[in-house]
Design an enzyme around this catalytic site. Structure first.
Site, PDB file in Angstrom:
ATOM      1  N   LYS A  46      90.576 -54.610 -31.051  1.00 46.08           N
ATOM      2  CA  LYS A  46      89.639 -54.002 -32.012  1.00 46.08           C
ATOM      3  C   LYS A  46      88.278 -54.703 -32.005  1.00 46.08           C
ATOM      4  O   LYS A  46      87.768 -55.139 -33.033  1.00 46.08           O
ATOM      5  CB  LYS A  46      90.250 -54.002 -33.418  1.00 46.08           C
ATOM      6  CG  LYS A  46      91.625 -53.333 -33.391  1.00 46.08           C
ATOM      7  CD  LYS A  46      92.096 -52.711 -34.641  1.00 46.08           C
ATOM      8  CE  LYS A  46      93.353 -51.906 -34.407  1.00 46.08           C
ATOM      9  NZ  LYS A  46      94.623 -52.565 -34.634  1.00 46.08           N
TER      10      LYS A  46
ATOM     11  N   ASP B   7      97.985 -41.865 -30.805  1.00 50.18           N
ATOM     12  CA  ASP B   7      98.485 -42.760 -31.851  1.00 50.18           C
ATOM     13  C   ASP B   7      98.399 -41.959 -33.145  1.00 50.18           C
ATOM     14  O   ASP B   7      97.317 -41.531 -33.536  1.00 50.18           O
ATOM     15  CB  ASP B   7      97.592 -44.009 -31.913  1.00 50.18           C
ATOM     16  CG  ASP B   7      97.918 -44.909 -33.093  1.00 50.18           C
ATOM     17  OD1 ASP B   7      98.337 -44.405 -34.158  1.00 50.18           O
ATOM     18  OD2 ASP B   7      97.741 -46.126 -32.967  1.00 50.18           O
TER      19      ASP B   7
ATOM     20  N   ASP C 188     104.536 -45.528 -33.192  1.00 49.18           N
ATOM     21  CA  ASP C 188     103.708 -44.430 -33.705  1.00 49.18           C
ATOM     22  C   ASP C 188     102.932 -43.747 -32.590  1.00 49.18           C
ATOM     23  O   ASP C 188     101.845 -43.233 -32.813  1.00 49.18           O
ATOM     24  CB  ASP C 188     102.744 -44.965 -34.777  1.00 49.18           C
ATOM     25  CG  ASP C 188     101.822 -46.035 -34.240  1.00 49.18           C
ATOM     26  OD1 ASP C 188     102.048 -46.526 -33.119  1.00 49.18           O
ATOM     27  OD2 ASP C 188     100.852 -46.383 -34.938  1.00 49.18           O
TER      28      ASP C 188
HETATM   29  N1  GDD Z   1     108.666 -55.028 -37.038  1.00 52.73           N
HETATM   30  C1  GDD Z   1     107.340 -55.076 -37.206  1.00 52.73           C
HETATM   31  N2  GDD Z   1     106.804 -56.125 -37.882  1.00 52.73           N
HETATM   32  N3  GDD Z   1     106.575 -54.076 -36.691  1.00 52.73           N
HETATM   33  C2  GDD Z   1     105.231 -54.148 -36.880  1.00 52.73           C
HETATM   34  C3  GDD Z   1     104.615 -55.194 -37.582  1.00 52.73           C
HETATM   35  C4  GDD Z   1     105.457 -56.249 -38.106  1.00 52.73           C
HETATM   36  O1  GDD Z   1     105.007 -57.210 -38.723  1.00 52.73           O
HETATM   37  N4  GDD Z   1     103.279 -54.962 -37.596  1.00 52.73           N
HETATM   38  C5  GDD Z   1     103.076 -53.811 -36.932  1.00 52.73           C
HETATM   39  N5  GDD Z   1     104.254 -53.303 -36.491  1.00 52.73           N
HETATM   40  C6  GDD Z   1     104.467 -52.086 -35.701  1.00 52.73           C
HETATM   41  C7  GDD Z   1     103.962 -50.820 -36.364  1.00 52.73           C
HETATM   42  O2  GDD Z   1     104.996 -50.195 -37.108  1.00 52.73           O
HETATM   43  C8  GDD Z   1     103.559 -49.971 -35.144  1.00 52.73           C
HETATM   44  O3  GDD Z   1     104.663 -49.262 -34.613  1.00 52.73           O
HETATM   45  C9  GDD Z   1     103.145 -51.006 -34.114  1.00 52.73           C
HETATM   46  O4  GDD Z   1     103.720 -52.249 -34.524  1.00 52.73           O
HETATM   47  C10 GDD Z   1     101.623 -51.135 -33.973  1.00 52.73           C
HETATM   48  O5  GDD Z   1     101.075 -51.350 -35.257  1.00 52.73           O
HETATM   49  P1  GDD Z   1      99.864 -50.453 -35.791  1.00 52.73           P
HETATM   50  O6  GDD Z   1      99.562 -50.894 -37.174  1.00 52.73           O
HETATM   51  O7  GDD Z   1     100.126 -49.019 -35.548  1.00 52.73           O
HETATM   52  O8  GDD Z   1      98.693 -50.981 -34.852  1.00 52.73           O
HETATM   53  P2  GDD Z   1      97.382 -50.236 -34.346  1.00 52.73           P
HETATM   54  O9  GDD Z   1      97.634 -48.796 -34.083  1.00 52.73           O
HETATM   55  O10 GDD Z   1      96.271 -50.575 -35.282  1.00 52.73           O
HETATM   56  O11 GDD Z   1      97.082 -50.992 -32.957  1.00 52.73           O
HETATM   57  C11 GDD Z   1      98.101 -51.160 -31.988  1.00 52.73           C
HETATM   58  O12 GDD Z   1      98.334 -49.961 -31.263  1.00 52.73           O
HETATM   59  C12 GDD Z   1      97.201 -49.497 -30.484  1.00 52.73           C
HETATM   60  C13 GDD Z   1      97.657 -48.243 -29.745  1.00 52.73           C
HETATM   61  O13 GDD Z   1      97.946 -47.245 -30.638  1.00 52.73           O
HETATM   62  C14 GDD Z   1      97.688 -52.267 -31.042  1.00 52.73           C
HETATM   63  O14 GDD Z   1      98.809 -52.551 -30.211  1.00 52.73           O
HETATM   64  C15 GDD Z   1      96.469 -51.878 -30.205  1.00 52.73           C
HETATM   65  O15 GDD Z   1      96.186 -52.873 -29.242  1.00 52.73           O
HETATM   66  C16 GDD Z   1      96.754 -50.564 -29.489  1.00 52.73           C
HETATM   67  O16 GDD Z   1      95.594 -50.128 -28.766  1.00 52.73           O
HETATM   68 MG    MG Z   2      99.185 -47.469 -34.433  1.00 56.16          MG
END
Ligand code: GDD
Ligand code: MG
Length: 367
Positions: free
Chosen positions: A172, A230, A121
């Site tokens: 976070k 993001d 994303d």
């Molecule tokens: N296959 C799979 N299985 N993918 C997953 C799963 C899972 O269980 N959980 C999450 N993902 C994928 C989501 O689809 C997304 O592409 C990515 O992992 C990160 O998940 P998000 O839910 O978007 O996390 P976030 O935005 O709250 O936080 C993450 O991204 C930030 C940067 O945008 C973390 O990596 C943070 O540390 C980071 O700063």
């Molecule tokens: Mg994200």
């Protein structure tokens, strides 16, 4: 930083994490996973795939879970992108670490090869080859792309020392120690992925990264200040689509020439309608006379009736916004109808198929 490493000649493989539910983007993600939402006229991931391809990646394993089959339906074997694509599905979501471990079964590289891992994303203009080059040259175990944001508490906060070595990973945290955050693009040594326990729910952010740092392994940060977003919230999603249309982040996947806005095939825009700010008018969508659309995403077959105002909003497929309705920062689900005189502001969301009668909702600044 310069490097002689070439991802292309090394046949770099990547894992793309696309299993999340995209909860913050509901109702858009009720029927379509976040990485497939139409963004600047194509599924969001098309931009990431095209960028990965132009950085030398040739093979990508999708780590899927939520609505898994839709990814293969959208991208098939990847030949349209000059890529070879594989799909690995978790029956129940395994978290980011478990997903990477599961997807790694489909990698073909050896234990000493670098593997690119991408959150599904993110829009990023950083130089992936340079990140991989840094990783290889300094023989790191993991190299994280880092960027700077105003509010690091919503991300993984990542302090480094003067040499770029990551000293902590604080996912976070309410008390961030730096504005530098994890930008969601990693280079892993394949052997490091193989050490993640198989078939278990594991978070790389909460378990793998902190564990590696504590164990004294070399985790590096590749920091830069290129375009980064993001798209996990409606406001960010709309912003990403508009930025692509306006050329703020060049993308090889744009479906055609863009200016202030992008119209898709079959769209009908009245000459007296005003469309600007990087808006997309989706396939067969209609924008009637004197309507005003700014910085918004209009999905396929929706109708914006004459005189309606749509600003910083998403209008779902087959939805209708009636004459005189006003949307600012709103999300209208597929097939919903916003009757005339309604005013939806500040994060308002209308669920798919809902019919809002005329003058049902209005905000007033006098109250
Ligand atoms: N296959 C799979 N299985 N993918 C997953 C799963 C899972 O269980 N959980 C999450 N993902 C994928 C989501 O689809 C997304 O592409 C990515 O992992 C990160 O998940 P998000 O839910 O978007 O996390 P976030 O935005 O709250 O936080 C993450 O991204 C930030 C940067 O945008 C973390 O990596 C943070 O540390 C980071 O700063
Ligand atoms: Mg994200």
């Amino acid at each position: 930083m310069t490097s002689s490493y070439s991802p292309e000649s090394a046949h770099l493989e990547a894992i793309l994490l696309v299993g999340g539910q995209g909860t913050r983007l509901r109702p858009l993600t009720l029927s379509t996973p976040k990485p497939l939402l139409p963004t600047a006229g194509v599924p969001f991931l098309a931009h990431q795939l095209a960028r990965a391809r132009s950085s030398g990646v040739r093979r990508i394993v999708f780590a899927t879970s939520y609505r898994a089959s839709m990814f293969a339906e959208a991208f098939g074997d990847g030949s349209a992108f000059g890529l070879s694509l594989e799909y690995m599905t978790e029956e129940t979501p395994l978290g980011t670490g478990g997903a990477i471990r599961n997807a790694a079964q489909a990698l073909t590289c050896g234990p000493d090869a670098p593997v690119l891992v991408l959150n599904g994303d993110i829009l990023s203009g950083h130089d992936i080859s340079e990140q991989v080059g840094m990783h290889v040259t300094r023989r790191a175990a993991i190299t994280l792309h880092l960027t700077e944001v105003d509010d690091p508490s919503r991300f993984g906060c990542v302090p480094t020392d003067e040499e770029g070595r990551v000293t902590a990973f604080l996912e976070k945290t309410p008390n961030p120690v730096t504005n530098r955050i994890n930008a969601g693009c990693y280079v892993f040594q394949r052997s490091v992925i193989d050490r993640i326990p198989e078939g278990q729910v594991i978070s790389v952010e909460r378990e793998t990264f902190p564990g590696m740092i504590t164990a004294g392994e070399l985790v590096l940060g590749y920091a830069d200040r290129s375009y980064w977003l993001d798209v996990g919230t409606p406001a960010a999603f709309v912003q990403g689509s508009c930025d692509l249309v306006l050329g703020r982040l060049p993308s090889p996947a744009l479906p055609g020439p863009c200016g202030e806005f992008l119209t898709m095939p079959g769209a009908e825009v009245s000459p007296s309608a005003k469309i600007e700010g990087g808006s997309v008018v989706g396939p067969r969508a209609v924008v009637e006379s004197d309507a005003s659309v700014h910085g918004s995403v209009l999905d396929a077959d929706c109708v914006i009736e004459s005189g309606a105002v749509v600003v910083d909003s998403v209008v779902g497929a087959q939805a209708r916004v009636a004459s005189g309705a006003v949307l600012r920062n709103a999300v209208i689900g597929d097939g919903a109808v916003v009757g005339s005189g309604n005013e939806l502001l500040a994060g308002a969301r209308v669920w798919p198929g809902v019919r809002l009668p005329p003058n049902a909702v209005r905000f007033s600044s006098d109250v």
